[in-house]
Scaffold this motif. Structure first.
Motif, PDB file in Angstrom:
ATOM      1  N   ALA B 401       0.790  -1.185  -0.090  1.00 38.97           N
ATOM      2  CA  ALA B 401       0.100  -0.068  -0.110  1.00 38.97           C
ATOM      3  C   ALA B 401       0.770   1.194  -0.097  1.00 38.97           C
ATOM      4  CB  ALA B 401      -0.859  -0.082   1.229  1.00 38.97           C
ATOM      5  N   ALA B 402       0.449   2.221  -0.604  1.00 37.33           N
ATOM      6  CA  ALA B 402       0.939   3.468  -0.537  1.00 37.33           C
ATOM      7  C   ALA B 402       0.147   4.566   0.177  1.00 37.33           C
ATOM      8  CB  ALA B 402       1.434   4.095  -2.160  1.00 37.33           C
ATOM      9  N   VAL B 403       0.866   5.451   0.878  1.00 36.56           N
ATOM     10  CA  VAL B 403       0.117   6.507   1.715  1.00 36.56           C
ATOM     11  C   VAL B 403       0.313   7.894   1.176  1.00 36.56           C
ATOM     12  CG1 VAL B 403      -0.205   7.293   4.032  1.00 36.56           C
ATOM     13  CG2 VAL B 403       0.343   4.894   3.510  1.00 36.56           C
ATOM     14  N   ILE B 438      -2.281  13.960  -7.109  1.00 34.06           N
ATOM     15  CA  ILE B 438      -2.604  12.822  -6.658  1.00 34.06           C
ATOM     16  C   ILE B 438      -2.902  11.779  -7.904  1.00 34.06           C
ATOM     17  CG2 ILE B 438      -5.228  13.321  -6.745  1.00 34.06           C
ATOM     18  CD1 ILE B 438      -3.899  11.438  -3.736  1.00 34.06           C
ATOM     19  N   GLY B 439      -3.204  12.067  -9.062  1.00 36.69           N
ATOM     20  CA  GLY B 439      -3.375  11.361 -10.423  1.00 36.69           C
ATOM     21  C   GLY B 439      -1.968  11.048 -10.535  1.00 36.69           C
ATOM     22  N   ARG B 440      -0.980  11.839 -10.377  1.00 35.11           N
ATOM     23  CA  ARG B 440       0.300  11.200 -11.101  1.00 35.11           C
ATOM     24  C   ARG B 440       0.828  10.139  -9.845  1.00 35.11           C
ATOM     25  NH1 ARG B 440       5.648  14.869 -11.058  1.00 35.11           N
ATOM     26  NH2 ARG B 440       6.842  12.939 -11.657  1.00 35.11           N
ATOM     27  N   ARG B 441       0.472  10.501  -8.736  1.00 30.84           N
ATOM     28  CA  ARG B 441       0.791   9.396  -7.636  1.00 30.84           C
ATOM     29  C   ARG B 441       0.181   8.218  -7.766  1.00 30.84           C
ATOM     30  NH1 ARG B 441       0.344  12.686  -2.137  1.00 30.84           N
ATOM     31  NH2 ARG B 441      -0.649  14.447  -3.694  1.00 30.84           N
ATOM     32  N   TYR B 442      -0.826   8.111  -8.200  1.00 33.68           N
ATOM     33  CA  TYR B 442      -1.887   6.887  -8.608  1.00 33.68           C
ATOM     34  C   TYR B 442      -1.001   6.141  -9.778  1.00 33.68           C
ATOM     35  CZ  TYR B 442      -5.889   7.832  -5.689  1.00 33.68           C
ATOM     36  OH  TYR B 442      -6.803   8.100  -4.388  1.00 33.68           O
ATOM     37  N   ARG B 443      -0.780   6.937 -10.870  1.00 36.03           N
ATOM     38  CA  ARG B 443      -0.031   6.285 -11.874  1.00 36.03           C
ATOM     39  C   ARG B 443       1.084   5.717 -11.594  1.00 36.03           C
ATOM     40  NH1 ARG B 443      -4.174   6.995 -12.635  1.00 36.03           N
ATOM     41  NH2 ARG B 443      -5.479   8.209 -14.247  1.00 36.03           N
ATOM     42  N   ARG B 444       1.968   6.102 -10.726  1.00 41.09           N
ATOM     43  CA  ARG B 444       3.128   5.720 -10.167  1.00 41.09           C
ATOM     44  C   ARG B 444       3.030   4.322  -9.411  1.00 41.09           C
ATOM     45  NH1 ARG B 444       5.514  10.230  -6.736  1.00 41.09           N
ATOM     46  NH2 ARG B 444       5.882  11.444  -8.743  1.00 41.09           N
ATOM     47  N   GLN B 445       2.054   4.302  -8.605  1.00 42.23           N
ATOM     48  CA  GLN B 445       1.905   3.163  -8.004  1.00 42.23           C
ATOM     49  C   GLN B 445       1.143   1.965  -8.898  1.00 42.23           C
ATOM     50  OE1 GLN B 445       2.699   2.375  -5.012  1.00 42.23           O
ATOM     51  NE2 GLN B 445       3.650   4.755  -4.781  1.00 42.23           N
ATOM     52  N   ASP B 446       0.303   2.311  -9.773  1.00 42.12           N
ATOM     53  CA  ASP B 446      -0.122   1.433 -10.740  1.00 42.12           C
ATOM     54  C   ASP B 446       0.992   0.697 -11.392  1.00 42.12           C
ATOM     55  OD1 ASP B 446      -2.990   2.210  -9.937  1.00 42.12           O
ATOM     56  OD2 ASP B 446      -2.916   3.476 -12.078  1.00 42.12           O
ATOM     57  N   GLU B 447       1.858   1.624 -12.082  1.00 40.27           N
ATOM     58  CA  GLU B 447       3.071   1.030 -12.731  1.00 40.27           C
ATOM     59  C   GLU B 447       3.852   0.111 -11.980  1.00 40.27           C
ATOM     60  OE1 GLU B 447       4.703   4.102 -16.274  1.00 40.27           O
ATOM     61  OE2 GLU B 447       5.509   3.812 -14.727  1.00 40.27           O
ATOM     62  N   ILE B 448       4.034   0.090 -10.731  1.00 36.13           N
ATOM     63  CA  ILE B 448       4.534  -0.870  -9.849  1.00 36.13           C
ATOM     64  C   ILE B 448       3.843  -1.941  -9.224  1.00 36.13           C
ATOM     65  CG2 ILE B 448       6.632   0.722  -9.469  1.00 36.13           C
ATOM     66  CD1 ILE B 448       5.518   1.216  -6.743  1.00 36.13           C
ATOM     67  N   GLY B 449       2.499  -1.925  -9.512  1.00 36.28           N
ATOM     68  CA  GLY B 449       1.733  -2.954  -9.223  1.00 36.28           C
ATOM     69  C   GLY B 449       1.331  -2.892  -7.772  1.00 36.28           C
ATOM     70  N   PRO B 451      -1.441  -2.586  -4.854  1.00 33.87           N
ATOM     71  CA  PRO B 451      -2.827  -2.900  -5.004  1.00 33.87           C
ATOM     72  C   PRO B 451      -3.551  -1.821  -4.230  1.00 33.87           C
ATOM     73  CG  PRO B 451      -1.667  -4.979  -4.250  1.00 33.87           C
ATOM     74  CD  PRO B 451      -0.534  -3.720  -4.207  1.00 33.87           C
ATOM     75  N   TYR B 452      -3.116  -1.094  -3.294  1.00 31.76           N
ATOM     76  CA  TYR B 452      -3.955  -0.375  -2.506  1.00 31.76           C
ATOM     77  C   TYR B 452      -3.222   1.246  -2.367  1.00 31.76           C
ATOM     78  CZ  TYR B 452      -6.232  -4.637  -1.610  1.00 31.76           C
ATOM     79  OH  TYR B 452      -6.805  -5.786  -1.827  1.00 31.76           O
ATOM     80  N   CYS B 453      -4.089   2.417  -2.677  1.00 32.63           N
ATOM     81  CA  CYS B 453      -3.455   3.625  -2.163  1.00 32.63           C
ATOM     82  C   CYS B 453      -4.379   4.211  -1.116  1.00 32.63           C
ATOM     83  CB  CYS B 453      -3.473   4.310  -3.425  1.00 32.63           C
ATOM     84  SG  CYS B 453      -1.981   4.033  -4.765  1.00 32.63           S
ATOM     85  N   ILE B 454      -3.795   4.682  -0.013  1.00 27.50           N
ATOM     86  CA  ILE B 454      -4.517   5.178   0.955  1.00 27.50           C
ATOM     87  C   ILE B 454      -4.391   6.764   0.801  1.00 27.50           C
ATOM     88  CG2 ILE B 454      -4.556   5.468   3.484  1.00 27.50           C
ATOM     89  CD1 ILE B 454      -3.315   2.391   3.479  1.00 27.50           C
ATOM     90  N   VAL B 466      -9.820   7.338   6.204  1.00 31.69           N
ATOM     91  CA  VAL B 466      -9.192   7.452   4.928  1.00 31.69           C
ATOM     92  C   VAL B 466      -9.896   6.886   3.773  1.00 31.69           C
ATOM     93  CG1 VAL B 466      -7.186   7.419   6.050  1.00 31.69           C
ATOM     94  CG2 VAL B 466      -7.872   5.378   5.276  1.00 31.69           C
ATOM     95  N   THR B 467      -9.353   7.118   2.402  1.00 26.86           N
ATOM     96  CA  THR B 467     -10.104   6.519   1.508  1.00 26.86           C
ATOM     97  C   THR B 467      -8.841   5.270   1.207  1.00 26.86           C
ATOM     98  OG1 THR B 467      -8.877   7.941  -0.211  1.00 26.86           O
ATOM     99  CG2 THR B 467     -11.195   8.473   0.345  1.00 26.86           C
ATOM    100  N   ILE B 468      -9.241   4.183   0.773  1.00 22.38           N
ATOM    101  CA  ILE B 468      -8.572   3.229   0.024  1.00 22.38           C
ATOM    102  C   ILE B 468      -9.186   2.993  -1.452  1.00 22.38           C
ATOM    103  CG2 ILE B 468      -7.654   0.834   0.075  1.00 22.38           C
ATOM    104  CD1 ILE B 468      -7.961   0.761   3.158  1.00 22.38           C
ATOM    105  N   ARG B 469      -8.133   3.240  -2.320  1.00 19.00           N
ATOM    106  CA  ARG B 469      -8.236   2.962  -3.745  1.00 19.00           C
ATOM    107  C   ARG B 469      -7.607   1.735  -4.366  1.00 19.00           C
ATOM    108  NH1 ARG B 469      -4.626   3.406  -8.425  1.00 19.00           N
ATOM    109  NH2 ARG B 469      -5.782   4.210 -10.151  1.00 19.00           N
ATOM    110  N   GLU B 470      -8.477   0.936  -4.985  1.00 18.30           N
ATOM    111  CA  GLU B 470      -8.347  -0.409  -5.445  1.00 18.30           C
ATOM    112  C   GLU B 470      -7.517  -0.295  -6.785  1.00 18.30           C
ATOM    113  OE1 GLU B 470      -7.841  -4.398  -6.684  1.00 18.30           O
ATOM    114  OE2 GLU B 470      -9.230  -2.969  -7.718  1.00 18.30           O
ATOM    115  N   ARG B 471      -6.381  -0.809  -6.965  1.00 20.93           N
ATOM    116  CA  ARG B 471      -5.596  -0.560  -8.228  1.00 20.93           C
ATOM    117  C   ARG B 471      -6.151  -0.924  -9.456  1.00 20.93           C
ATOM    118  NH1 ARG B 471      -1.356  -4.897  -8.222  1.00 20.93           N
ATOM    119  NH2 ARG B 471      -3.188  -6.121  -9.082  1.00 20.93           N
ATOM    120  N   ASP B 472      -6.990  -2.157  -9.600  1.00 21.15           N
ATOM    121  CA  ASP B 472      -7.434  -2.595 -10.819  1.00 21.15           C
ATOM    122  C   ASP B 472      -8.717  -2.293 -10.981  1.00 21.15           C
ATOM    123  OD1 ASP B 472      -5.525  -4.168 -10.976  1.00 21.15           O
ATOM    124  OD2 ASP B 472      -6.145  -6.182 -10.337  1.00 21.15           O
ATOM    125  N   THR B 473      -9.619  -1.939  -9.836  1.00 23.53           N
ATOM    126  CA  THR B 473     -11.140  -1.383 -10.281  1.00 23.53           C
ATOM    127  C   THR B 473     -11.015   0.180 -10.366  1.00 23.53           C
ATOM    128  OG1 THR B 473     -11.703  -1.555  -8.097  1.00 23.53           O
ATOM    129  CG2 THR B 473     -12.267  -3.178  -9.534  1.00 23.53           C
TER     130      THR B 473
END
Lengths: 495, 495
Positions: B401-403, B438-449, B451-454, B466-473
């Motif tokens: 997870a990334a915070v 925040i969008g760029r940070r999501y992309r960065r985490q997507d690229e390294i796989g 699963p969760y961004c907090i 907090v919000t937890i965002r799931e990678r695939d959906t």
């Protein structure tokens, strides 16, 4: 309650137990073995893995990155690192039996051959790296092509980190300081490794390289947290004695806060896995024993009842030696934009490019394993019997719990196997044992350092409770099966 | 919801992403690199560790023991194992530029040099082991002494297990069957390793050796559990196609239940870490491609969009080749008292001594890492943007997870760091990031796989959610801070 027990650390007791119980086996034994090579048996491999995991988590939690680089590297890497020229030992050879010996305190050209009593003569300097050849050399016997295809097994894991410095800096978004760790094999082709368990030709190192702006070395951001810890210091000049880290840094015994901080962390880690503090000291290298890359170096030494004081960790200040050397040999820019500095006497602010310095705690994992075995082994009188017990800390014990049926009866065995499976599914390292008397099974687990033995008896079949017997006190408590997992997880630091 | 996304597995996309995001780096790059050597960067090392841990736990739970043996071994080991004589490739050399090439489907003496177009000629057989020298050879130029000091880097980890067979048998209380695993480096001095990411000179193997009474090979005690699983088989003779393990064994395509059971386990493990079943087949070796020690061998092959079908695991029936060979070379008794047998036509019971057979699943960890990267990489259209996402299974994702603080404000940053520290203390591999949108940070985490961004926002400061965002959906849920740990641990199979 057992008596406090006496230390059974000296000499052959450990080697024998380590061999018999599957911790350490002489490698290639069926072919007569080879000096300097040992294998880890099933219990040794479990113990080693737990120590490595504890180490990795310790530094990852400090914010370090881990990488994994190759064991083989081409010649030019070690031309740059200085190992080709400087990583050598002097040897003498016996005129009579042709045996080679490393020149050390014990062996010298003025002595007689330790093997046959013959006369010794100087045999020159030997490089300690294992050499090999990468690929098929192009151009056949051409000397340049031969050199180009030369490869060596790494004598330390550190070089792989230095070679990737620019990528790592980028990964850390171009900011200093940062730290990188690596656990892996390293190799030293020792001339005559007779202290077999501790002078290995192939061994595991766990190294951390901290890259820091040289202007910041005297100012570690977390120095406060460790400054009051007291350690035993043996400086290269002056008196040995106990001092706080802060005193040692302020009085100049330790050169800077970064070095002080990492010495404190070494002591903290060793304590956490169970190296007794009263068997530990930090000794500074004399100028004439320092590695070619070091400006300053402190060894964490463990007092072995068999070998005396022995190095188990080295903490070196490598300065900019490695990065500068690779920069010039590979023609690469290793400079980093340092912090914004106000130069004295100048009105302007400048952002100077600096070559980072490196502080390096370097752990010898195999020697730490040896130190753990030696310092954990106790012999105790229990009634008429003696028991040998390895008092491992829960954090590193290879087996967490053993599950026994009290008697060799089917109904107890099937229940015990059920409990065993349940714990194994939860990833607790457990063993099942139904052979021999219960007393004998306890002794077996004591010898391999298992903290808890869980026994299934007829009461278990009635009320689903078991006894848990603790290794050191030998006390037993009765616990519902449903609570075992939690009880063990709570006791057991499972990170 | 995102679209299903298209596969972005082919070619350079992966190599580029793997390099840029710190998975895989060409070794010695500042010196121009060296063919066949790669390093794992921080994310690659995390990924590799998780795969290795999953593998280890998979086999330990099956009851295997783990050991760790040396990378270097003396010449006589490989005389006995047959590697000195048989572990070779044929090479051709260019008459013009002197480049060497391995003789394969693509390169042959009838072709032209792939580098300069020159004429090729046969260059003979080359042994693929890296050679070195252990210690200072006694007796100087004497040929016997030179040979005696020869050492080699192991081409497989298996030999270290065979050499310790007697000790391991004793450790298992003299009973068959039992299994032993080892994870470690192995080395093959490839003649011209051009498929750089998958034909390495230094690589990690994870091998399991199962020792079984030959009379019991057709009767695996847990065959029932796996017999109905369907796999795609490509036998050395006859038609390829999908069959159940039971059909394959009964029809003689797979020689015995032990081999069948371990082929099924290979497929199970690969599925568990995320290798898609529709990119997997089991291909039997032809007689002319079988290793010198094998009686039968099946490769688990992954279909790579870049390299085509490639071996990622081999499952071999080594028969009694290794134990018999070491028994005779070392003059050691490797016999085991087999099960009580009633010989036909004899009234008496005999307990014959047998040499165990070995079934060996042998995994190439680096190729599995490559297969995971290739098969996990997707490119999706999200609104006007494209995103690259590594759809790693939770079991192996390097970062769990990334915070993030939503905005770059002190009050959000300090709260985010608090949550980050809390998760890191619980050993969840987490990252903190506050740089960029925040969008760029999501992309960065997507690229390294990941699963969760907090994300910590102003609502967090009010109600500790907090919000937890799931990678695939890319869906988001709001969760109290107190429940993050449990939510992640539940999602995350942490064994």
């Amino acid at each position: 309650m057992a008596s406090a027990g006496s230390k059974e650390g000296s000499g052959d007791g450990i080697a024998e137990l380590a061999r018999r119980r599957g911790f350490l086996w002489l490698a290639f034994e069926i072919y007569g073995g080879a000096a300097g090579f040992y294998d880890y048996g099933p219990l040794g491999a479990l113990l080693k893995r737990r120590v490595e995991e504890a180490w990795r988590n310790f530094y990852l939690k400090e914010g370090f990155y881990e990488i994994e680089t190759t064991n083989i590297a081409p010649r030019e890497i070690f031309e740059a690192s200085g190992h080709l020229e400087s990583f050598t030992d002097r040897a003498v050879v016996c005129k009579h039996c042709k045996s080679f010996f490393r020149v050390s305190e014990g062996v010298d050209v003025r002595e007689k051959c330790p093997e046959c009593g013959g006369e010794l003569e100087n045999a020159g300097e030997f490089n300690l790296m294992f050499q090999t050849r990468i690929g098929v050399p192009k151009g056949g016997r051409d000397e340049g092509a031969q050199k180009k295809s030369e490869g060596y097994l790494r004598p330390e894991t550190a070089q792989g980190i230095f070679l990737n410095f620019q990528r790592l800096l980028r990964f850390n978004r171009d900011k200093l300081p940062f730290g990188v760790i690596q656990i892996g094999k390293a190799y030293r082709n020792e001339i005559s490794p007779r202290k077999s368990l501790i002078r290995l030709r192939e061994f595991t190192m766990a190294e951390a390289e901290v890259f820091v702006d040289p202007g910041e070395k005297s100012n570690h951001p977390r120095f406060e947290e460790i400054k009051d810890r007291k350690l035993w210091f043996v400086p290269s000049e002056g008196e040995e004695g106990e001092k706080s880290i802060e005193e040692a840094v302020r009085s100049g015994i330790i050169a800077n806060e970064y070095l002080g901080y990492h010495i404190a962390k070494v002591e903290e880690f060793l304590g956490r896995i169970g190296i007794p503090q009263d068997k530990l000291r930090f000794r500074q290298h004399r100028q004439d024993e320092m590695a070619h890359y070091a400006r300053d170096c402190w060894d964490a030494e463990f007092f072995s009842e068999r070998y005396g004081w022995m190095e188990i960790v080295g903490v070196a200040d490598r300065g900019d030696y490695d990065l500068s050397s690779h920069a010039s040999h590979s023609n690469t820019d290793m400079g980093v934009h340092g912090k914004l500095q106000v130069r004295e006497g100048e009105a302007e602010k400048t952002k100077a490019k600096i070559i980072p310095h490196v502080i390096e705690p370097s752990y010898g994992i195999d020697r730490i394993i040896y130190a753990l075995l030696e310092s954990s082994l106790y012999e105790e009188q229990v009634g008429k019997e003696k028991r040998k017990v390895l008092r491992f800390k829960n954090e590193i014990a290879p087996i967490i719990a053993a599950v026994f049926p009290l008697l060799n009866r089917d109904e107890l065995k099937s229940k015990a196997k059920e409990v065993f499976q349940q714990l194994r599914d939860a990833s607790i390292f457990v063993e099942y044992d139904d052979s021999g008397s219960i007393g004998r099974r306890y002794r077996r687990q004591d010898e391999i350092g298992t903290p808890y033995c869980i026994t299934i008896d007829y009461e278990t079949l009635e009320d689903d409770t078991v006894t848990i017997r603790e290794r050191d006190t030998m006390e037993q408590v009765r616990v519902p099966i449903a609570e075992i997992k939690e009880a063990l997880f709570a006791q057991y630091h499972m990170d």
